[in-house]
Design a protein around this motif. Structure first.
Motif, PDB file in Angstrom:
ATOM      1  N   ALA A 137       0.848  -1.204   0.000  1.00 30.62           N
ATOM      2  CA  ALA A 137       0.000   0.000   0.000  1.00 30.62           C
ATOM      3  C   ALA A 137       0.877   1.246   0.000  1.00 30.62           C
ATOM      4  CB  ALA A 137      -0.936   0.002   1.211  1.00 30.62           C
ATOM      5  N   PRO A 138       1.567   1.537  -1.112  1.00 30.27           N
ATOM      6  CA  PRO A 138       2.452   2.713  -1.141  1.00 30.27           C
ATOM      7  C   PRO A 138       1.709   4.020  -0.940  1.00 30.27           C
ATOM      8  CG  PRO A 138       2.146   1.788  -3.340  1.00 30.27           C
ATOM      9  CD  PRO A 138       1.553   0.804  -2.387  1.00 30.27           C
ATOM     10  N   TRP A 139       0.448   4.083  -1.343  1.00 32.92           N
ATOM     11  CA  TRP A 139      -0.353   5.300  -1.165  1.00 32.92           C
ATOM     12  C   TRP A 139      -0.534   5.628   0.312  1.00 32.92           C
ATOM     13  CZ3 TRP A 139      -4.653   4.340   1.708  1.00 32.92           C
ATOM     14  CH2 TRP A 139      -5.094   3.000   1.766  1.00 32.92           C
ATOM     15  N   ALA A 140      -0.574   4.598   1.162  1.00 31.11           N
ATOM     16  CA  ALA A 140      -0.736   4.836   2.599  1.00 31.11           C
ATOM     17  C   ALA A 140       0.593   5.150   3.263  1.00 31.11           C
ATOM     18  CB  ALA A 140      -1.385   3.617   3.263  1.00 31.11           C
ATOM     19  N   VAL A 141       1.627   4.344   2.934  1.00 34.15           N
ATOM     20  CA  VAL A 141       2.926   4.505   3.587  1.00 34.15           C
ATOM     21  C   VAL A 141       3.623   5.779   3.136  1.00 34.15           C
ATOM     22  CG1 VAL A 141       5.215   3.467   3.873  1.00 34.15           C
ATOM     23  CG2 VAL A 141       3.171   2.020   3.865  1.00 34.15           C
ATOM     24  N   TYR A 142       3.501   6.113   1.837  1.00 34.46           N
ATOM     25  CA  TYR A 142       4.222   7.272   1.300  1.00 34.46           C
ATOM     26  C   TYR A 142       3.293   8.419   0.908  1.00 34.46           C
ATOM     27  CZ  TYR A 142       8.165   4.083   1.123  1.00 34.46           C
ATOM     28  OH  TYR A 142       9.167   3.206   1.465  1.00 34.46           O
ATOM     29  N   GLY A 143       2.014   8.320   1.250  1.00 32.55           N
ATOM     30  CA  GLY A 143       1.086   9.394   0.958  1.00 32.55           C
ATOM     31  C   GLY A 143       0.414   9.913   2.215  1.00 32.55           C
ATOM     32  N   ILE A 144      -0.379   9.059   2.846  1.00 36.92           N
ATOM     33  CA  ILE A 144      -1.134   9.473   4.035  1.00 36.92           C
ATOM     34  C   ILE A 144      -0.226   9.595   5.256  1.00 36.92           C
ATOM     35  CG2 ILE A 144      -2.982   8.810   5.612  1.00 36.92           C
ATOM     36  CD1 ILE A 144      -4.374   7.466   3.269  1.00 36.92           C
TER      37      ILE A 144
ATOM     38  N   PRO B  51       3.071  10.251   5.701  1.00 39.27           N
ATOM     39  CA  PRO B  51       3.897  11.465   5.813  1.00 39.27           C
ATOM     40  C   PRO B  51       3.086  12.705   6.150  1.00 39.27           C
ATOM     41  CG  PRO B  51       4.534  10.203   3.888  1.00 39.27           C
ATOM     42  CD  PRO B  51       3.286   9.583   4.407  1.00 39.27           C
ATOM     43  N   LEU B  52       1.882  12.829   5.555  1.00 41.19           N
ATOM     44  CA  LEU B  52       1.037  13.992   5.858  1.00 41.19           C
ATOM     45  C   LEU B  52       0.643  13.997   7.329  1.00 41.19           C
ATOM     46  CD1 LEU B  52      -0.516  16.473   4.926  1.00 41.19           C
ATOM     47  CD2 LEU B  52      -2.398  14.955   4.267  1.00 41.19           C
ATOM     48  N   LEU B  53       0.220  12.843   7.839  1.00 40.52           N
ATOM     49  CA  LEU B  53      -0.147  12.763   9.258  1.00 40.52           C
ATOM     50  C   LEU B  53       1.058  13.028  10.149  1.00 40.52           C
ATOM     51  CD1 LEU B  53      -2.510   9.638   9.262  1.00 40.52           C
ATOM     52  CD2 LEU B  53      -3.143  12.061   9.271  1.00 40.52           C
ATOM     53  N   GLY B  54       2.228  12.566   9.712  1.00 39.14           N
ATOM     54  CA  GLY B  54       3.433  12.807  10.497  1.00 39.14           C
ATOM     55  C   GLY B  54       3.777  14.283  10.594  1.00 39.14           C
ATOM     56  N   VAL B  55       3.642  14.999   9.477  1.00 36.96           N
ATOM     57  CA  VAL B  55       3.921  16.436   9.487  1.00 36.96           C
ATOM     58  C   VAL B  55       2.912  17.172  10.361  1.00 36.96           C
ATOM     59  CG1 VAL B  55       3.966  18.505   8.066  1.00 36.96           C
ATOM     60  CG2 VAL B  55       5.090  16.443   7.265  1.00 36.96           C
ATOM     61  N   LEU B  56       1.639  16.804  10.246  1.00 40.63           N
ATOM     62  CA  LEU B  56       0.616  17.442  11.076  1.00 40.63           C
ATOM     63  C   LEU B  56       0.876  17.172  12.557  1.00 40.63           C
ATOM     64  CD1 LEU B  56      -2.612  16.719   8.986  1.00 40.63           C
ATOM     65  CD2 LEU B  56      -1.267  18.831   9.088  1.00 40.63           C
ATOM     66  N   ALA B  57       1.412  15.993  12.859  1.00 34.70           N
ATOM     67  CA  ALA B  57       1.731  15.683  14.254  1.00 34.70           C
ATOM     68  C   ALA B  57       2.818  16.607  14.794  1.00 34.70           C
ATOM     69  CB  ALA B  57       2.166  14.228  14.385  1.00 34.70           C
ATOM     70  N   THR B  58       3.754  17.030  13.932  1.00 40.33           N
ATOM     71  CA  THR B  58       4.795  17.951  14.406  1.00 40.33           C
ATOM     72  C   THR B  58       4.192  19.304  14.785  1.00 40.33           C
ATOM     73  OG1 THR B  58       5.325  18.808  12.183  1.00 40.33           O
ATOM     74  CG2 THR B  58       6.488  16.840  12.923  1.00 40.33           C
ATOM     75  N   TYR B  59       3.138  19.728  14.051  1.00 43.59           N
ATOM     76  CA  TYR B  59       2.449  20.957  14.440  1.00 43.59           C
ATOM     77  C   TYR B  59       1.830  20.806  15.827  1.00 43.59           C
ATOM     78  CZ  TYR B  59       2.690  22.194   9.478  1.00 43.59           C
ATOM     79  OH  TYR B  59       3.107  22.470   8.208  1.00 43.59           O
ATOM     80  N   GLY B  60       1.198  19.647  16.042  1.00 43.11           N
ATOM     81  CA  GLY B  60       0.582  19.402  17.339  1.00 43.11           C
ATOM     82  C   GLY B  60       1.600  19.421  18.467  1.00 43.11           C
ATOM     83  N   LEU B  61       2.781  18.837  18.224  1.00 42.88           N
ATOM     84  CA  LEU B  61       3.818  18.839  19.253  1.00 42.88           C
ATOM     85  C   LEU B  61       4.305  20.250  19.552  1.00 42.88           C
ATOM     86  CD1 LEU B  61       5.938  15.751  18.107  1.00 42.88           C
ATOM     87  CD2 LEU B  61       4.451  15.902  20.106  1.00 42.88           C
ATOM     88  N   ALA B  62       4.495  21.055  18.499  1.00 40.26           N
ATOM     89  CA  ALA B  62       4.966  22.426  18.698  1.00 40.26           C
ATOM     90  C   ALA B  62       3.935  23.250  19.460  1.00 40.26           C
ATOM     91  CB  ALA B  62       5.264  23.078  17.350  1.00 40.26           C
TER      92      ALA B  62
END
Length: 249
Positions: free
Chosen positions: A81-88, A90-101
């Protein structure tokens, strides 16, 4: 013999087999080949002939590869499922950094309230702390995330398309995010948290966002694509063609 097993491992990784399964399978084959070689040498054959007969008894590269490829359970999630591993993801990971900040900023503000509901008394280092958090979630964390994704993609021998999409997501969304603090202009004013994206009006910190995006992509996407081009240009199986038989010389 080492080069030949290396070619088999590359064949498995390119076909989507998870690195841990490919490594364990090739390791077991090496051990089995060593046992077969010892058996042949016990009959009086020299080492090279014993190795050749041992590999012949194991079978050709494609036969050995298909033994693992026939079962889909050994494929990596990146291949499934490359669309999930390399699509969804990474986006969720970046949004999580906003939440941490934002969580860190809110935690500082709450910790410096003299009483519940009162305005926080900001420490002298608050401005430096928020600036540091801004660099973390706009530059450092996206770089670390992009580097981890590029490493995972190279380890799994993924085609370049989906990992490149992932690195673009991390670079553009991560580098252009806005999560900053606006200090009160009057003594009894409120501290405001500004959350947004630099490419949306009123384009907050757009110049800095473009610099961050350029830095992230130059340090993640460009090296990854360079590695991918190099890998296609340089032969990966010096012991023989990648899809040939293990006993070819």
């Amino acid at each position: 013999m080492s080069d030949l097993f290396h070619a088999l491992r590359e064949r498995l990784l390119t076909a989507g087999v998870a690195p841990r399964h490919a490594r364990r399978y090739v390791m077991e084959l090496r051990e089995h080949a060593a046992d077969l070689t010892a058996e042949e040498m016990a009959t009086g054959l020299p080492l090279r002939e014993a190795q050749a007969l041992a590999l012949k008894r194991l079978g050709g590269q494609e036969v050995l590869a298909q033994a693992l490829l026939q079962s889909g359970e050994f494929r990596s999630w990146g291949a499934r499922a490359p669309w999930a591993v390399y699509g969804i993801a990474p986006l969720l990971g970046v949004l999580a950094t906003y939440g941490l900040a934002l969580g860190a900023i809110v935690g500082i503000l709450v910790a410096h309230r003299p009483a519940p509901g009162a305005h926080p008394i900001l420490p002298p280092w608050f401005g430096a702390a928020t600036m540091t958090l801004g660099y973390l979630h706009n530059l450092v964390l996206p770089l670390l995330t992009g580097g981890a994704l590029a490493w995972m993609a190279t380890r799994q021998r993924m085609p370049a398309l989906w990992p490149s999409v992932a690195l673009l997501i991390v670079g553009i969304v991560g580098g252009a995010g806005v999560a900053e603090v606006q200090l009160p202009k009057v003594a009894d004013g409120y501290v405001e948290l500004v959350v947004g994206w630099s490419f949306i009006c009123p384009y907050v910190n757009l110049d800095m966002a473009l610099r961050h995006i350029a830095a992230i992509l130059l340090l993640t996407l460009v090296p990854y694509l360079a590695w991918h081009i190099w890998r296609k240009a340089v032969p990966q199986s010096p012991g023989g063609p990648e899809h040939g038989h293990l006993i070819e010389t």
